[in-house]
Scaffold this motif. Structure first.
Motif, PDB file in Angstrom:
ATOM      1  N   LEU A  23       0.820  -1.212   0.000  1.00  0.00           N
ATOM      2  CA  LEU A  23       0.000   0.000   0.000  1.00  0.00           C
ATOM      3  C   LEU A  23       0.852   1.259   0.000  1.00  0.00           C
ATOM      4  O   LEU A  23       0.551   2.231  -0.695  1.00  0.00           O
ATOM      5  CB  LEU A  23      -0.944  -0.006   1.215  1.00  0.00           C
ATOM      6  CG  LEU A  23      -2.134  -0.961   1.115  1.00  0.00           C
ATOM      7  CD1 LEU A  23      -2.922  -0.969   2.405  1.00  0.00           C
ATOM      8  CD2 LEU A  23      -3.050  -0.569  -0.049  1.00  0.00           C
ATOM      9  N   LEU A  24       1.960   1.206   0.810  1.00  0.00           N
ATOM     10  CA  LEU A  24       2.843   2.380   0.871  1.00  0.00           C
ATOM     11  C   LEU A  24       3.478   2.651  -0.491  1.00  0.00           C
ATOM     12  O   LEU A  24       3.522   3.793  -0.955  1.00  0.00           O
ATOM     13  CB  LEU A  24       3.934   2.169   1.928  1.00  0.00           C
ATOM     14  CG  LEU A  24       3.494   2.343   3.376  1.00  0.00           C
ATOM     15  CD1 LEU A  24       4.638   1.986   4.318  1.00  0.00           C
ATOM     16  CD2 LEU A  24       3.060   3.787   3.637  1.00  0.00           C
ATOM     17  N   ILE A  25       3.979   1.586  -1.136  1.00  0.00           N
ATOM     18  CA  ILE A  25       4.609   1.744  -2.456  1.00  0.00           C
ATOM     19  C   ILE A  25       3.587   2.239  -3.476  1.00  0.00           C
ATOM     20  O   ILE A  25       3.848   3.138  -4.265  1.00  0.00           O
ATOM     21  CB  ILE A  25       5.253   0.409  -2.920  1.00  0.00           C
ATOM     22  CG1 ILE A  25       6.439   0.075  -2.033  1.00  0.00           C
ATOM     23  CG2 ILE A  25       5.699   0.476  -4.372  1.00  0.00           C
ATOM     24  CD1 ILE A  25       6.970  -1.338  -2.189  1.00  0.00           C
ATOM     25  N   PHE A  26       2.381   1.667  -3.406  1.00  0.00           N
ATOM     26  CA  PHE A  26       1.317   2.048  -4.340  1.00  0.00           C
ATOM     27  C   PHE A  26       0.980   3.528  -4.185  1.00  0.00           C
ATOM     28  O   PHE A  26       0.835   4.259  -5.172  1.00  0.00           O
ATOM     29  CB  PHE A  26       0.089   1.179  -4.083  1.00  0.00           C
ATOM     30  CG  PHE A  26      -1.041   1.453  -5.024  1.00  0.00           C
ATOM     31  CD1 PHE A  26      -0.994   0.987  -6.332  1.00  0.00           C
ATOM     32  CD2 PHE A  26      -2.155   2.173  -4.615  1.00  0.00           C
ATOM     33  CE1 PHE A  26      -2.021   1.255  -7.215  1.00  0.00           C
ATOM     34  CE2 PHE A  26      -3.189   2.445  -5.495  1.00  0.00           C
ATOM     35  CZ  PHE A  26      -3.130   1.971  -6.791  1.00  0.00           C
ATOM     36  N   LYS A  27       0.900   3.983  -2.906  1.00  0.00           N
ATOM     37  CA  LYS A  27       0.552   5.381  -2.643  1.00  0.00           C
ATOM     38  C   LYS A  27       1.639   6.310  -3.194  1.00  0.00           C
ATOM     39  O   LYS A  27       1.357   7.326  -3.823  1.00  0.00           O
ATOM     40  CB  LYS A  27       0.398   5.593  -1.128  1.00  0.00           C
ATOM     41  CG  LYS A  27      -0.274   6.906  -0.790  1.00  0.00           C
ATOM     42  CD  LYS A  27      -0.330   7.158   0.663  1.00  0.00           C
ATOM     43  CE  LYS A  27      -0.788   8.590   0.905  1.00  0.00           C
ATOM     44  NZ  LYS A  27      -0.513   9.011   2.268  1.00  0.00           N
ATOM     45  N   LYS A  28       2.912   5.912  -2.946  1.00  0.00           N
ATOM     46  CA  LYS A  28       4.043   6.727  -3.410  1.00  0.00           C
ATOM     47  C   LYS A  28       4.037   6.837  -4.937  1.00  0.00           C
ATOM     48  O   LYS A  28       4.226   7.915  -5.495  1.00  0.00           O
ATOM     49  CB  LYS A  28       5.355   6.085  -2.940  1.00  0.00           C
ATOM     50  CG  LYS A  28       6.505   7.053  -2.862  1.00  0.00           C
ATOM     51  CD  LYS A  28       7.725   6.358  -2.343  1.00  0.00           C
ATOM     52  CE  LYS A  28       8.952   7.207  -2.631  1.00  0.00           C
ATOM     53  NZ  LYS A  28      10.174   6.498  -2.363  1.00  0.00           N
ATOM     54  N   ARG A  29       3.780   5.723  -5.588  1.00  0.00           N
ATOM     55  CA  ARG A  29       3.763   5.701  -7.060  1.00  0.00           C
ATOM     56  C   ARG A  29       2.616   6.563  -7.596  1.00  0.00           C
ATOM     57  O   ARG A  29       2.750   7.237  -8.602  1.00  0.00           O
ATOM     58  CB  ARG A  29       3.615   4.262  -7.570  1.00  0.00           C
ATOM     59  CG  ARG A  29       4.923   3.498  -7.592  1.00  0.00           C
ATOM     60  CD  ARG A  29       4.702   2.126  -8.150  1.00  0.00           C
ATOM     61  NE  ARG A  29       4.448   2.180  -9.591  1.00  0.00           N
ATOM     62  CZ  ARG A  29       5.358   1.922 -10.507  1.00  0.00           C
ATOM     63  NH1 ARG A  29       6.566   1.585 -10.153  1.00  0.00           N
ATOM     64  NH2 ARG A  29       5.066   1.978 -11.784  1.00  0.00           N
ATOM     65  N   ILE A  34       0.620  11.460 -10.302  1.00  0.00           N
ATOM     66  CA  ILE A  34      -0.197  12.685 -10.342  1.00  0.00           C
ATOM     67  C   ILE A  34       0.696  13.895 -10.617  1.00  0.00           C
ATOM     68  O   ILE A  34       0.400  14.736 -11.462  1.00  0.00           O
ATOM     69  CB  ILE A  34      -0.972  12.853  -9.008  1.00  0.00           C
ATOM     70  CG1 ILE A  34      -2.045  11.767  -8.888  1.00  0.00           C
ATOM     71  CG2 ILE A  34      -1.598  14.242  -8.914  1.00  0.00           C
ATOM     72  CD1 ILE A  34      -2.671  11.666  -7.526  1.00  0.00           C
ATOM     73  N   LEU A  35       1.830  13.935  -9.891  1.00  0.00           N
ATOM     74  CA  LEU A  35       2.775  15.039 -10.043  1.00  0.00           C
ATOM     75  C   LEU A  35       3.306  15.107 -11.476  1.00  0.00           C
ATOM     76  O   LEU A  35       3.364  16.179 -12.095  1.00  0.00           O
ATOM     77  CB  LEU A  35       3.933  14.841  -9.061  1.00  0.00           C
ATOM     78  CG  LEU A  35       4.962  15.956  -8.939  1.00  0.00           C
ATOM     79  CD1 LEU A  35       4.310  17.228  -8.472  1.00  0.00           C
ATOM     80  CD2 LEU A  35       6.054  15.562  -7.957  1.00  0.00           C
ATOM     81  N   LYS A  36       3.653  13.943 -12.007  1.00  0.00           N
ATOM     82  CA  LYS A  36       4.195  13.858 -13.367  1.00  0.00           C
ATOM     83  C   LYS A  36       3.180  14.374 -14.389  1.00  0.00           C
ATOM     84  O   LYS A  36       3.511  15.198 -15.242  1.00  0.00           O
ATOM     85  CB  LYS A  36       4.550  12.395 -13.673  1.00  0.00           C
ATOM     86  CG  LYS A  36       5.163  12.181 -15.033  1.00  0.00           C
ATOM     87  CD  LYS A  36       5.327  10.714 -15.311  1.00  0.00           C
ATOM     88  CE  LYS A  36       4.785  10.403 -16.685  1.00  0.00           C
ATOM     89  NZ  LYS A  36       4.777   9.004 -17.030  1.00  0.00           N
ATOM     90  N   ASN A  37       1.929  13.921 -14.254  1.00  0.00           N
ATOM     91  CA  ASN A  37       0.889  14.342 -15.192  1.00  0.00           C
ATOM     92  C   ASN A  37       0.648  15.849 -15.128  1.00  0.00           C
ATOM     93  O   ASN A  37       0.429  16.493 -16.148  1.00  0.00           O
ATOM     94  CB  ASN A  37      -0.419  13.591 -14.928  1.00  0.00           C
ATOM     95  CG  ASN A  37      -0.297  12.133 -15.323  1.00  0.00           C
ATOM     96  OD1 ASN A  37       0.597  11.767 -16.080  1.00  0.00           O
ATOM     97  ND2 ASN A  37      -1.151  11.290 -14.783  1.00  0.00           N
ATOM     98  N   LYS A  38       0.711  16.386 -13.888  1.00  0.00           N
ATOM     99  CA  LYS A  38       0.494  17.819 -13.704  1.00  0.00           C
ATOM    100  C   LYS A  38       1.577  18.622 -14.434  1.00  0.00           C
ATOM    101  O   LYS A  38       1.307  19.580 -15.145  1.00  0.00           O
ATOM    102  CB  LYS A  38       0.537  18.128 -12.200  1.00  0.00           C
ATOM    103  CG  LYS A  38      -0.416  19.254 -11.795  1.00  0.00           C
ATOM    104  CD  LYS A  38      -0.193  19.694 -10.393  1.00  0.00           C
ATOM    105  CE  LYS A  38      -0.623  18.734  -9.329  1.00  0.00           C
ATOM    106  NZ  LYS A  38      -0.337  19.215  -7.960  1.00  0.00           N
ATOM    107  N   ILE A  39       2.822  18.192 -14.262  1.00  0.00           N
ATOM    108  CA  ILE A  39       3.944  18.910 -14.891  1.00  0.00           C
ATOM    109  C   ILE A  39       3.874  18.794 -16.415  1.00  0.00           C
ATOM    110  O   ILE A  39       4.054  19.771 -17.129  1.00  0.00           O
ATOM    111  CB  ILE A  39       5.302  18.370 -14.377  1.00  0.00           C
ATOM    112  CG1 ILE A  39       5.439  18.660 -12.886  1.00  0.00           C
ATOM    113  CG2 ILE A  39       6.464  19.012 -15.124  1.00  0.00           C
ATOM    114  CD1 ILE A  39       6.550  17.898 -12.215  1.00  0.00           C
TER     115      ILE A  39
END
Lengths: 115, 143
Positions: A23-29, A34-39
């Motif tokens: 879950l932690l890895i999934f959340k980080k990814r 989201i950040l990548k798409n925004k940029i």
């Protein structure tokens, strides 16, 4: 506590740890995506336009920069025009390696000289 | 010849890994667009240096929040005909690329962290730049 119970508890703990890690890895990814798409969305121009601009800048921006900076040299103008020429000259200098920006400035310089 | 084949295999592996790891063709697309544009400009004789773009190992010291594995984090521009190119010329080429901050941010979003400008010959040092020093992702992190 017999051995089967011990194995069952260990397996359960391991499974729980595995789920938490997943879950932690999934959340980080997800956050990264989201950040990548925004940029990428903020980038504006397509890769082809960017590549063309860089290539044109490499080949033609130097000549265009020299032409423009000579045209708006502040020493050629007086009073109000001198102020505007100064502003244009500084903008041209900032964009000296960007062909697209220089082309836009060329139009502005043309309008300024016609006045 | 052998080096050429090795380089082609490495490029192919990089592309497959890009598609599998990113779930998209963004990195492949950006490399293809750049290579096509550079080739066209070279054929039309509008640039005097033949450049090509590949993914290569980056610098682990230049890592940022969106960096990918360091073996694939370098955005490398290779100057084909590097005769007479000095270190200053490599710096000059890099300035044209880093001129556009949104583009640098796009590269960072795609997992690149190092911009490498190099010639064909191994004795040329070339230029390595940390993308995080040119543009920052901080504003996006805060949003």
């Amino acid at each position: 506590m017999n051995i089967e119970t011990y194995i069952l508890i260990s397996a359960g703990t391991l499974f729980l740890l595995f789920v938490i890690c997943f879950l932690l890895i999934f959340k980080k990814r997800r956050v990264r995506r989201i950040l990548k798409n925004k940029i990428l969305a903020d980038g504006g121009s397509s890769y082809l336009d960017i590549a063309k601009n860089i290539t044109m800048s490499m080949s033609k921006s130097k000549i265009l920069y020299r032409n423009l900076i000579v045209k708006v040299h502040p020493d050629k103008f007086q009073n109000d025009k001198n102020k505007k020429a100064n502003e244009l000259a500084s903008r041209i200098t900032v964009a000296k390696r960007n062909y697209d920006k220089l082309c836009k400035l060329e139009i502005e310089v043309g309008a300024f000289l016609k006045k | 010849m052998a080096k050429n084949i090795f380089s082609r295999i490495a490029t192919l592996i990089n592309r497959v890994v890009d598609i599998l790891s990113q779930g998209s063709l963004e990195r492949v697309k950006i490399l293809r667009e750049f290579n096509i544009t550079f080739k066209q400009a070279w054929e039309e004789k509008s640039i005097d240096r033949f450049c090509s773009v590949t993914t290569s190992p980056g610098d682990p010291n230049f890592r940022h929040e969106l960096s990918t594995f360091y073996l694939r984090s370098g955005f490398k521009i290779t100057v084909g005909n590097d005769d007479g190119l000095t270190e200053k010329d490599y710096g000059e080429i890099s300035k044209y690329v880093v001129e556009s901050k949104p583009f640098v941010r796009q590269l960072m979003a795609l997992g690149y962290d190092t911009l490498i400008i190099k010639g064909k010959h191994p004795y040329h040092q070339g230029k390595r730049l940390a993308l995080k020093e040119i543009s920052s992702l901080q504003d996006y992190m805060l949003k």
